[in-house]
Motif scaffolding. Sequence first.
Motif: not given
Length: 651
Positions: A553-576
Amino acid sequence: MPPLIDIRKVSKTYTMGTFRVEALKEVSIQVEAGEFVALVGPSGSGKSTLLHIMGFLDRPDAGEYYFAGHPTASLGEGRLAAIRSRMVGFIFQSFHLLKRTTARDNVTLPMVYTGLGTDNKKALECLALVGLSDRVKHKSNELSGGQCQRVAIARSLVNDPLVIMADEPTGNLDAVSRQEVMNVIRGLNEKGLTVVLVTHDDEISAMAGRVVHLKDGVIVSDETRRPPARSQLAASHLPQARLGFSPSEFSEQLKVAFKAIWSHKMRSALTILGIFIGVGAIISLMTISEGFMKSLLSGSSEDDARKVWVVPYRQHGRPVRRFTAGDVEAIRTGAPLAEKITPILERGLKISAGDKHVDSSVQTSEGYSLQEQKLRDKFFENRKMTGRFFTRAESLDKARVVVINQTLSKKLFDSGNAVNNDIRINGIDFLVVGVAEDHKAEQIFGSRPTAYIPLDTAEKRVFGSGHLDYIEVVAPSPDDAQEARRQIITALRAKRGAREGAEDDFDVRTFEAQIEMFKSTMGKLSLVVYSIAGISLLVGGIGIMNIMLVSVTERTREIGLRKAMGARNSDILSQFLIEAVVLCVIGGGLGVGLGFGLGWLAYFFIKVPPTLGAGTISFAFGFSTLIGVGFGFWPALRAAMLDPIEALRYE
Ligand code: ADP
């Protein structure tokens, strides 16, 4: 050449309950490579929505979108992420730089998601391009607004995009910074880079080569003032979706995980408490029982391993059948491997010395010839003996001599020396000739007060009967113990006339079997400890899940940014997931320390040094990882499934 952006009759409707907002109504627009387009119009006219669709952050409800001549409607999530990563550069009104991160690291971020590795030189070039060569090591909070936005521009350029999408890039800037930023953007366009920019500022739109005016989701005017710059950039094909994870991405994820944990030290410490205690409990038990087994096995001599015990076995619903002299004789003749056979009688009797009375076990033992005495001494070697054992002569004489164990000695004489003192067994005076130290196992679990007296003395003077309680047999070597056991069973069955298939009314145990029994006892004890540890781990795991949800929740905006920069869903999943696993592994690592520490603490009570094996350590880390993955998965999945636009806008 086809237009870079070709949008045909695109519509987008937002539904909020029963309320529907048509943000875009069948909008068509084409943008050639090298153009500088400003999307203008009143607030709520659909400018941002159009820009997000152009930049693959959002999908239209209807209509078609051709990018560099390629249809995009059927592209999957991974493919869109690849296009965002390699072909589109985003600039946002609120910069969206990573917090407490240097300008350079902010600029390298999009390279993490290309799968091609990060290139510091390229990042520095881009920073030089926006005039920030002297601010490379500055963190985002050490830069002015204008500088932050220039870092964001450098970041958008780092993967050589075909087009820059800027959403009110000057909205948060003062007049001077605004001018600086716009000069940079304009300079980029003059070099051939396509720019699409959302603004409601007339001064800004005046710099664009083409101004498209939106109102209520439709284009109301479209005015070209300047021909497009000559562009060398062209896309012959769209990039493929990336597979797997690059080492640079993995190291970035580890870095981010540690940073997140470190920046919330207290919270992280409390979170891993459950894992710490759970793993600590398991490890302490494992190290203690491992150390215990080791010292038990090392404390047992070869003579122990040669022994076979014949004990009565109570069959269901029948009285115990005691051994007789005939049974002993049957073993002597029927079991050639029974080298030495000692019938043993045992009674529970009261033993006294002075005014002290102790309920004890009184066992018979034979006296020994000098040669046998040596064997006996060797058997007692591990127990250490004070005084001596009684001799064969004393045994034949029915002498009133006794060897007592340490437990009994302590109860009767405290720490004083028992040897050469008198004690009374069943009212009869006996002379203590020796004290035998307790076995390792007895030292740990405590032992019964026990006295050993000669067989004949017991039969004739104390017990008043010759019923045998069990028979101790010694085989020639430890390897013979199993075979000796078989011979004894056969001999006893024949003697007692047991029918084929009938259950034995006696039990023959080897030392090995005793160890197995011990192991199974330990197993039951372990079950209790493991259950407690399991509950602690469950609570710990839920704590991890809870804190990961907070973190997402705290890093929601950061997640949005990473996605805009080309992160896939799997990149975010593995990150957390990695973050959850790192938390658990830290907890597990500290838990190993705790467990080992507890093992040493226990050493002061049970005198068994704990043993920490590689197996125990890998178990702890494997287990912690499993908990991290198990309890981190749901929060990580929630993060991965966030919609990029909603995430970016999250307050
Ligand atoms: P602009 O950028 O021109 O201000 P937007 O494209 O942001 O306009 O929004 C167009 C319309 O769509 C607005 O009325 C806005 O309230 C609505 N809208 C935008 N995003 C959402 C959303 N996620 N949910 C509901 N309505 C939205």
